[in-house]
Design a protein around this motif. Structure first.
Motif, PDB file in Angstrom:
ATOM      1  N   LEU A 108      45.869  40.601  34.663  1.00  0.00           N
ATOM      2  CA  LEU A 108      44.678  40.375  35.482  1.00  0.00           C
ATOM      3  C   LEU A 108      43.816  39.263  34.914  1.00  0.00           C
ATOM      4  O   LEU A 108      43.130  38.549  35.660  1.00  0.00           O
ATOM      5  CB  LEU A 108      43.870  41.666  35.596  1.00  0.00           C
ATOM      6  CG  LEU A 108      44.405  42.722  36.569  1.00  0.00           C
ATOM      7  CD1 LEU A 108      43.502  43.945  36.564  1.00  0.00           C
ATOM      8  CD2 LEU A 108      44.517  42.161  37.983  1.00  0.00           C
ATOM      9  N   ASN A 109      43.830  39.103  33.593  1.00  0.00           N
ATOM     10  CA  ASN A 109      43.036  38.043  32.978  1.00  0.00           C
ATOM     11  C   ASN A 109      43.560  36.667  33.371  1.00  0.00           C
ATOM     12  O   ASN A 109      42.779  35.736  33.631  1.00  0.00           O
ATOM     13  CB  ASN A 109      43.038  38.207  31.460  1.00  0.00           C
ATOM     14  CG  ASN A 109      42.247  39.422  31.013  1.00  0.00           C
ATOM     15  OD1 ASN A 109      41.398  39.914  31.753  1.00  0.00           O
ATOM     16  ND2 ASN A 109      42.514  39.912  29.830  1.00  0.00           N
ATOM     17  N   LEU A 110      44.882  36.530  33.407  1.00  0.00           N
ATOM     18  CA  LEU A 110      45.458  35.275  33.876  1.00  0.00           C
ATOM     19  C   LEU A 110      45.178  35.079  35.360  1.00  0.00           C
ATOM     20  O   LEU A 110      44.947  33.950  35.816  1.00  0.00           O
ATOM     21  CB  LEU A 110      46.963  35.258  33.625  1.00  0.00           C
ATOM     22  CG  LEU A 110      47.416  35.223  32.163  1.00  0.00           C
ATOM     23  CD1 LEU A 110      48.939  35.234  32.082  1.00  0.00           C
ATOM     24  CD2 LEU A 110      46.860  34.007  31.433  1.00  0.00           C
ATOM     25  N   LEU A 111      45.158  36.163  36.111  1.00  0.00           N
ATOM     26  CA  LEU A 111      44.868  36.082  37.540  1.00  0.00           C
ATOM     27  C   LEU A 111      43.452  35.566  37.779  1.00  0.00           C
ATOM     28  O   LEU A 111      43.217  34.796  38.716  1.00  0.00           O
ATOM     29  CB  LEU A 111      45.044  37.445  38.196  1.00  0.00           C
ATOM     30  CG  LEU A 111      44.800  37.502  39.705  1.00  0.00           C
ATOM     31  CD1 LEU A 111      45.783  36.599  40.448  1.00  0.00           C
ATOM     32  CD2 LEU A 111      44.900  38.938  40.209  1.00  0.00           C
ATOM     33  N   ILE A 112      42.512  35.989  36.939  1.00  0.00           N
ATOM     34  CA  ILE A 112      41.132  35.507  37.065  1.00  0.00           C
ATOM     35  C   ILE A 112      41.086  33.992  36.926  1.00  0.00           C
ATOM     36  O   ILE A 112      40.392  33.297  37.690  1.00  0.00           O
ATOM     37  CB  ILE A 112      40.228  36.185  36.019  1.00  0.00           C
ATOM     38  CG1 ILE A 112      39.965  37.639  36.418  1.00  0.00           C
ATOM     39  CG2 ILE A 112      38.894  35.438  35.868  1.00  0.00           C
ATOM     40  CD1 ILE A 112      39.186  38.431  35.397  1.00  0.00           C
ATOM     41  N   ILE A 113      41.834  33.455  35.963  1.00  0.00           N
ATOM     42  CA  ILE A 113      41.865  32.003  35.764  1.00  0.00           C
ATOM     43  C   ILE A 113      42.494  31.306  36.962  1.00  0.00           C
ATOM     44  O   ILE A 113      41.956  30.314  37.478  1.00  0.00           O
ATOM     45  CB  ILE A 113      42.636  31.661  34.475  1.00  0.00           C
ATOM     46  CG1 ILE A 113      41.855  32.143  33.254  1.00  0.00           C
ATOM     47  CG2 ILE A 113      42.876  30.153  34.383  1.00  0.00           C
ATOM     48  CD1 ILE A 113      42.592  31.957  31.953  1.00  0.00           C
ATOM     49  N   ILE A 114      43.615  31.828  37.417  1.00  0.00           N
ATOM     50  CA  ILE A 114      44.312  31.206  38.547  1.00  0.00           C
ATOM     51  C   ILE A 114      43.460  31.248  39.811  1.00  0.00           C
ATOM     52  O   ILE A 114      43.307  30.241  40.509  1.00  0.00           O
ATOM     53  CB  ILE A 114      45.668  31.904  38.778  1.00  0.00           C
ATOM     54  CG1 ILE A 114      46.592  31.690  37.575  1.00  0.00           C
ATOM     55  CG2 ILE A 114      46.330  31.391  40.053  1.00  0.00           C
ATOM     56  CD1 ILE A 114      47.807  32.586  37.565  1.00  0.00           C
TER      57      ILE A 114
END
Length: 402
Positions: free
Chosen positions: A306-312
């Motif tokens: 989810l943390n990578l999703l926030i960036i994307i």
């Protein structure tokens, strides 16, 4: 250097250098630059208590115009600066943007520590953002983009800490700074639905409209009525959706991550030298950052983080909606995506370092820093020889005025 200095000292150095570079020559030129003829001029008229500055039908002076197309928060912040410092010189209306720009460097660091729990990623991401070029120029110009960037980052930080009430409040402040702040809901809603935090969705649906309305408090105190407010927004909507206009420095949305069309803000022709201000991204950072974003997407597909999703999502939601915009667009509309590009690149550079490719890590950082150094005169109106100026146009497709 990372081995010999504690992270907090490195962060302080990054922030101090960021502040110095943004303050350098902030008073030049001591006149309106690009859209300051709208934003800064209107902030000055706010200071005078000019009621017409809030109206689409207000009569402005020749060569300038009232800026009523955006909510008032950024202009009110500039007005507060001029009021407190008792001056209407250019550096005074630009100063709050510098402060918000430096704050944003810290906010990128803070968001990275929340997402990755890693000081190196946080420091590298904040360093990259401090030399991005585009938000750098916006933080030195009396416009509203850097305020949107800062309030957006604060909202995302609170969201990442699961402080949804505060996140919704700052989302509302973002929208009350510039309408694209509403794109935050495209980031928050999917994550909240995935987490089944349905009750928290109420904050993001109810609070931003209330805060947006409250941002017009002074508007109503000056005697405008609810019917005027409605008509104002009809005019805003018509302008944003029906305006047929062209501009030499407009650019299509797809070109922004490639840094193809910087915007020419100012020029000062001298005998042998020329001083320019271009709203331009750091070419090395943008191009390498775009590659890092592809790697981040691939990593997300594997890990479902989810943390990578926030960036994307942070990158995409402030970029892709412009693909359906009917109006002419400019490179600075890409500003809110830049912090997330830097977070992606900071993360991927750490992966390179983690794998033992320390030389590659330093080489890429060095290329990005060198790119910023070479670009710096074009961001800050430092006079340089005309022949040197021509080199700038090898890295983009901006119309060459020379």
């Amino acid at each position: 250097m990372i081995k010999f200095l504690k992270p907090k000292y490195l962060l302080i150095i990054i922030i101090l250098i960021s502040a110095f570079l943004r303050l350098y020559r902030l008073d030049f030129p001591n006149k309106y630059v690009f859209d300051e003829v709208y934003h800064a001029y209107t902030a000055k008229e706010y200071l005078k208590g000019n009621k017409e500055a809030w109206s689409p039908w207000g009569k402005s002076e020749p060569g300038v115009a009232f800026e009523w197309l955006h909510p008032p928060i950024s202009k009110e912040i500039m007005t507060a600066s001029m009021f407190l410092l008792k001056s209407t010189d250019a550096w005074v209306w630009r100063l709050p943007g510098v402060l918000f720009g430096v704050l944003s460097v810290f906010l990128v660091y803070k968001l990275a520590t929340l997402l990755f729990k890693n000081e190196t990623i946080a420091l590298v991401s904040s360093l990259l953002f401090s030399v991005d070029g585009l938000v750098f120029v916006q933080s030195r110009t009396g416009m509203n983009d850097v305020y949107l960037v800062a309030f957006t980052l604060i909202s995302v930080i609170f969201f990442s800490k699961q402080k949804y009430l505060l996140s919704a409040i700052f989302m509302g402040i973002s929208v009350a700074t510039k309408w694209p702040g509403i794109f935050l809901i495209l980031m928050f809603a999917p994550i909240l639905l995935y987490k089944r935090r349905f009750k928290e969705m109420i904050y993001f649906l109810c609070l931003p409209p209330i805060i947006y309305l409250l941002s017009f408090t002074h508007y109503f105190l000056m005697g405008y009525k609810w019917s005027d407010f409605i008509e104002l927004h009809k005019q805003i909507w018509w302008y944003q959706t029906h305006l047929k206009a062209t501009h030499d420095y407009s650019s299509p949305w797809w070109s922004w991550p490639l840094n193809l069309y910087p915007v020419w803000y100012f020029v000062d022709y001298q005998k042998n030298n020329v001083a320019n201000i271009f709203a331009s991204g750091n070419p090395a950072l943008f191009w390498i950052g775009l590659a890092s974003l592809v790697l981040t997407v691939m990593e997300f597909i594997k890990k479902r983080s989810l943390n990578l999703l926030i960036i994307i999502l942070g990158f995409l939601v402030f970029w892709l909606p412009w693909s359906v915009s009917p109006r002419i667009m400019f490179f600075y509309h890409f500003s809110p995506s830049v912090p997330f590009l830097c977070l992606s690149l900071g993360h991927q550079l750490y992966q390179i370092k983690k794998e033992g490719n320390y030389k590659s890590f330093l080489l890429i950082l060095g290329v990005i820093l060198l790119s910023f150094i070479l670009l710096f005169p074009f961001l800050t109106a430092i006079p340089i020889p005309r022949e040197w100026v021509k080199l700038f146009f090898f890295t983009n497709i901006t119309k060459n005025p020379f």
